[in-house]
Design a protein around this motif. Sequence first.
Motif, PDB file in Angstrom:
ATOM      1  N   ASP A 287       4.544 -24.616  32.855  1.00  0.00           N
ATOM      2  CA  ASP A 287       4.854 -23.261  32.409  1.00  0.00           C
ATOM      3  C   ASP A 287       5.066 -22.383  33.633  1.00  0.00           C
ATOM      4  N   TRP A 288       6.265 -21.793  33.758  1.00  0.00           N
ATOM      5  CA  TRP A 288       6.595 -21.004  34.940  1.00  0.00           C
ATOM      6  C   TRP A 288       6.167 -19.533  34.810  1.00  0.00           C
ATOM      7  N   ASN A 289       5.436 -19.195  33.764  1.00  0.00           N
ATOM      8  CA  ASN A 289       4.955 -17.828  33.597  1.00  0.00           C
ATOM      9  C   ASN A 289       3.715 -17.648  34.470  1.00  0.00           C
ATOM     10  N   MET A 290       3.891 -17.118  35.683  1.00  0.00           N
ATOM     11  CA  MET A 290       2.792 -17.010  36.633  1.00  0.00           C
ATOM     12  C   MET A 290       1.733 -16.005  36.170  1.00  0.00           C
ATOM     13  N   GLY A 291       2.148 -15.033  35.358  1.00  0.00           N
ATOM     14  CA  GLY A 291       1.169 -14.095  34.818  1.00  0.00           C
ATOM     15  C   GLY A 291       0.150 -14.808  33.960  1.00  0.00           C
TER      16      GLY A 291
ATOM     17  N   LEU B 208      -3.925 -15.145  34.586  1.00  0.00           N
ATOM     18  CA  LEU B 208      -4.881 -14.727  33.554  1.00  0.00           C
ATOM     19  C   LEU B 208      -5.903 -15.830  33.296  1.00  0.00           C
ATOM     20  N   VAL B 209      -5.426 -17.069  33.196  1.00  0.00           N
ATOM     21  CA  VAL B 209      -6.343 -18.194  32.972  1.00  0.00           C
ATOM     22  C   VAL B 209      -7.312 -18.332  34.128  1.00  0.00           C
ATOM     23  N   LYS B 210      -6.828 -18.173  35.355  1.00  0.00           N
ATOM     24  CA  LYS B 210      -7.700 -18.281  36.531  1.00  0.00           C
ATOM     25  C   LYS B 210      -8.762 -17.185  36.515  1.00  0.00           C
ATOM     26  N   THR B 211      -8.361 -15.957  36.162  1.00  0.00           N
ATOM     27  CA  THR B 211      -9.312 -14.844  36.118  1.00  0.00           C
ATOM     28  C   THR B 211     -10.394 -15.100  35.080  1.00  0.00           C
ATOM     29  N   LEU B 212      -9.988 -15.587  33.910  1.00  0.00           N
ATOM     30  CA  LEU B 212     -10.955 -15.876  32.849  1.00  0.00           C
ATOM     31  C   LEU B 212     -11.925 -16.978  33.265  1.00  0.00           C
ATOM     32  N   ASN B 213     -11.392 -18.011  33.940  1.00  0.00           N
ATOM     33  CA  ASN B 213     -12.269 -19.101  34.394  1.00  0.00           C
ATOM     34  C   ASN B 213     -13.242 -18.616  35.458  1.00  0.00           C
ATOM     35  N   ASP B 214     -12.769 -17.753  36.391  1.00  0.00           N
ATOM     36  CA  ASP B 214     -13.656 -17.223  37.421  1.00  0.00           C
ATOM     37  C   ASP B 214     -14.742 -16.350  36.810  1.00  0.00           C
ATOM     38  N   THR B 215     -14.351 -15.579  35.786  1.00  0.00           N
ATOM     39  CA  THR B 215     -15.327 -14.697  35.121  1.00  0.00           C
ATOM     40  C   THR B 215     -16.384 -15.523  34.406  1.00  0.00           C
ATOM     41  N   LYS B 216     -15.943 -16.610  33.789  1.00  0.00           N
ATOM     42  CA  LYS B 216     -16.862 -17.481  33.046  1.00  0.00           C
ATOM     43  C   LYS B 216     -17.889 -18.112  33.972  1.00  0.00           C
TER      44      LYS B 216
END
Length: 265
Positions: free
Chosen positions: A247-251, A255-263
Amino acid sequence: MSKASAAASQEDPLAIARRILLSSPPGEFDLILADLRKVLPAGAAANEQFIAETRRLYGEQTGSRLSTGAGADSGERNVAGGEKCAKLRSKMDSYMTSNYCAPPSSGYAVSPAVGASANADSLTLEVYAEKVSVSNCHTGSWHATYTIQVLSSTSATIGGTVRLRSHEYEDMANVQLSSTHTLDQVTVSAGQEAGQDWADAVLSQIQIWERDDVQGYLANLYDGERMNDGMLRSMRRVLPVTRTRMDWNMGGHRLVKTLNDTKKK
């Protein structure tokens, strides 16, 4: 069986192997040769004369003979000719050092034009460079051929072609580029600095072509919507675990990376 299939089945295996080898991407001749040895008849696979001749033809067609790592004949070509050839070579040595990767990944040859005498004003300059990274699944080469006519001690005409080849491959992806760019003949003259001559003017023009014309063409090609956002993305790789396309949608990735870091916190 179709006529085409019947004709192919009757064709000499060495002729088929030669066509495949001559279309090898930069730096991959020996890799493809190793694969061909597994499927060729025993006698054909061991035909060293055939392999040597095919390697020579490949070097001639692609320019890889100019690289010392490719069994080049550039040493012979770079001792032929008269004073004008020697002058251009003296300038090319420093130009190659400043602008190209070091041998055996690059090389050049200066010689009298075909049919011209050793001291003629017509010269041929060839430049070759390659970057091969099989472990990272990409290879590429640059082969430029320039025709030079010396007009006077400070001026000359120059024109030529640049052939670009590249190969990107990974898992199910396999993309090759082969492009020939024509450089129209122009007349060049030395600058006002002391000691400048026709050879300096020639190299100055070559540098302009390399920087603005050829690389500018490639930048426009890959930055355009059709190539970058269209064709190349349609051939994006299949992810090894999910078997879905990247998936080339970098946004979305951010978002997935931010959620994983928050978790994790």
